[in-house]
Design a protein around this motif. Structure first.
Motif, PDB file in Angstrom:
ATOM      1  N   GLN A  12       1.082  -1.507   0.354  1.00 58.90           N
ATOM      2  CA  GLN A  12      -0.028  -0.465  -0.186  1.00 58.90           C
ATOM      3  C   GLN A  12       1.011   1.284   0.258  1.00 58.90           C
ATOM      4  O   GLN A  12       0.395   2.321  -0.049  1.00 58.90           O
ATOM      5  N   LYS A  13       2.175   1.077   0.146  1.00 60.51           N
ATOM      6  CA  LYS A  13       2.534   2.174   0.598  1.00 60.51           C
ATOM      7  C   LYS A  13       3.438   2.925  -0.816  1.00 60.51           C
ATOM      8  O   LYS A  13       3.146   1.743  -2.155  1.00 60.51           O
ATOM      9  N   ARG A  14       4.326   3.824  -1.055  1.00 62.43           N
ATOM     10  CA  ARG A  14       4.691   4.389  -2.595  1.00 62.43           C
ATOM     11  C   ARG A  14       5.873   3.822  -2.709  1.00 62.43           C
ATOM     12  O   ARG A  14       6.263   2.900  -1.580  1.00 62.43           O
ATOM     13  N   VAL A  15       6.134   3.150  -4.037  1.00 64.05           N
ATOM     14  CA  VAL A  15       7.776   3.214  -3.911  1.00 64.05           C
ATOM     15  C   VAL A  15       9.175   3.270  -3.286  1.00 64.05           C
ATOM     16  O   VAL A  15       9.274   2.706  -3.124  1.00 64.05           O
ATOM     17  N   GLU A  16       9.022   4.410  -2.882  1.00 64.80           N
ATOM     18  CA  GLU A  16       9.881   5.192  -3.123  1.00 64.80           C
ATOM     19  C   GLU A  16      10.600   5.134  -1.083  1.00 64.80           C
ATOM     20  O   GLU A  16      11.215   4.882  -0.571  1.00 64.80           O
ATOM     21  N   ILE A  17       9.194   5.204  -0.606  1.00 66.80           N
ATOM     22  CA  ILE A  17       8.782   4.814   1.098  1.00 66.80           C
ATOM     23  C   ILE A  17       8.708   3.487   0.752  1.00 66.80           C
ATOM     24  O   ILE A  17       9.963   3.274   1.764  1.00 66.80           O
ATOM     25  N   ARG A  20      12.682   1.552   1.188  1.00 67.06           N
ATOM     26  CA  ARG A  20      13.564   1.554   2.426  1.00 67.06           C
ATOM     27  C   ARG A  20      13.758   0.941   3.041  1.00 67.06           C
ATOM     28  O   ARG A  20      14.231   0.458   4.000  1.00 67.06           O
ATOM     29  N   TYR A  21      12.321  -0.354   3.133  1.00 70.17           N
ATOM     30  CA  TYR A  21      12.329  -1.104   3.958  1.00 70.17           C
ATOM     31  C   TYR A  21      13.546  -2.285   4.069  1.00 70.17           C
ATOM     32  O   TYR A  21      13.716  -3.554   4.707  1.00 70.17           O
ATOM     33  N   ILE A  22      14.061  -2.038   3.152  1.00 66.58           N
ATOM     34  CA  ILE A  22      15.397  -2.649   2.404  1.00 66.58           C
ATOM     35  C   ILE A  22      16.881  -2.741   3.010  1.00 66.58           C
ATOM     36  O   ILE A  22      16.891  -1.925   2.664  1.00 66.58           O
ATOM     37  N   GLY A  26      18.242   3.618   2.128  1.00 65.49           N
ATOM     38  CA  GLY A  26      17.597   4.605   2.302  1.00 65.49           C
ATOM     39  C   GLY A  26      16.433   5.475   2.124  1.00 65.49           C
ATOM     40  O   GLY A  26      16.807   5.395   0.786  1.00 65.49           O
ATOM     41  N   PRO A  27      16.566   6.791   2.057  1.00 68.66           N
ATOM     42  CA  PRO A  27      15.446   7.579   1.586  1.00 68.66           C
ATOM     43  C   PRO A  27      16.197   8.270  -0.300  1.00 68.66           C
ATOM     44  O   PRO A  27      15.779   8.528  -1.016  1.00 68.66           O
ATOM     45  N   GLN A  28      17.867   8.708   0.060  1.00 66.20           N
ATOM     46  CA  GLN A  28      17.724   8.198  -1.176  1.00 66.20           C
ATOM     47  C   GLN A  28      18.160   8.306  -2.453  1.00 66.20           C
ATOM     48  O   GLN A  28      18.493   8.398  -3.102  1.00 66.20           O
ATOM     49  N   ASN A  29      18.890   7.038  -2.121  1.00 64.21           N
ATOM     50  CA  ASN A  29      18.661   5.563  -3.036  1.00 64.21           C
ATOM     51  C   ASN A  29      17.658   5.193  -3.591  1.00 64.21           C
ATOM     52  O   ASN A  29      17.329   4.387  -4.693  1.00 64.21           O
TER      53      ASN A  29
END
Length: 126
Positions: A12-17, A20-22, A26-29
């Motif tokens: 359900q989350k945006r791909v960019e967010i 970050r579970y990996i 992080g945010p930049q990568n």
């Protein structure tokens, strides 16, 4: 639910967010990966096609060290510091903060719960 680099990322989350579970992204990568694959920022994981998920997997496998490999490298680096006996290695060995933080009053996360000292009285108010 998409599985990338051995991690189930939330649908359900945006791909960019969700990326970050990996561990190791992080945010930049995450932004760089989305841009490399050509996915808009507002796209959700459940809206991705199989081809897009495959391209994300390929980019991560080629360009980033994530999850098990990264954890292994970090632990080897810490072990190397401890074997060398350098200051940072000694701090790791004693489970104290490594990067110069004060330990007189803080550092409870690193040191664990406070241990009572025999014979030391608590200050009482008069």
């Amino acid at each position: 639910m998409a599985r990338i680099a051995g991690v189930n990322i939330p649908a359900q989350k945006r791909v960019e967010i969700a990326l970050r579970y990996i561990y190791g992204i992080g945010p930049q990568n995450a932004k760089v990966i989305c841009k490399a694959v050509g996915i808009p920022a507002e796209r959700r994981v459940n809206q991705l096609t199989d081809d897009e998920i495959f391209r994300i997997r390929e980019v991560i496998d080629q360009d980033y060290k994530v999850e098990g490999d990264l954890r292994r490298e970090v632990s080897i680096n810490i072990k190397r510091l401890m074997d060398l006996g350098c200051y940072r290695g000694l701090r790791h060995r004693k489970s104290l903060p490594v990067r110069g933080q004060r330990t007189h009053t803080n550092a409870r996360t690193r040191k664990g719960p406070a241990k009572p000292i025999a014979g030391k009285k608590k200050a009482t108010k008069k």
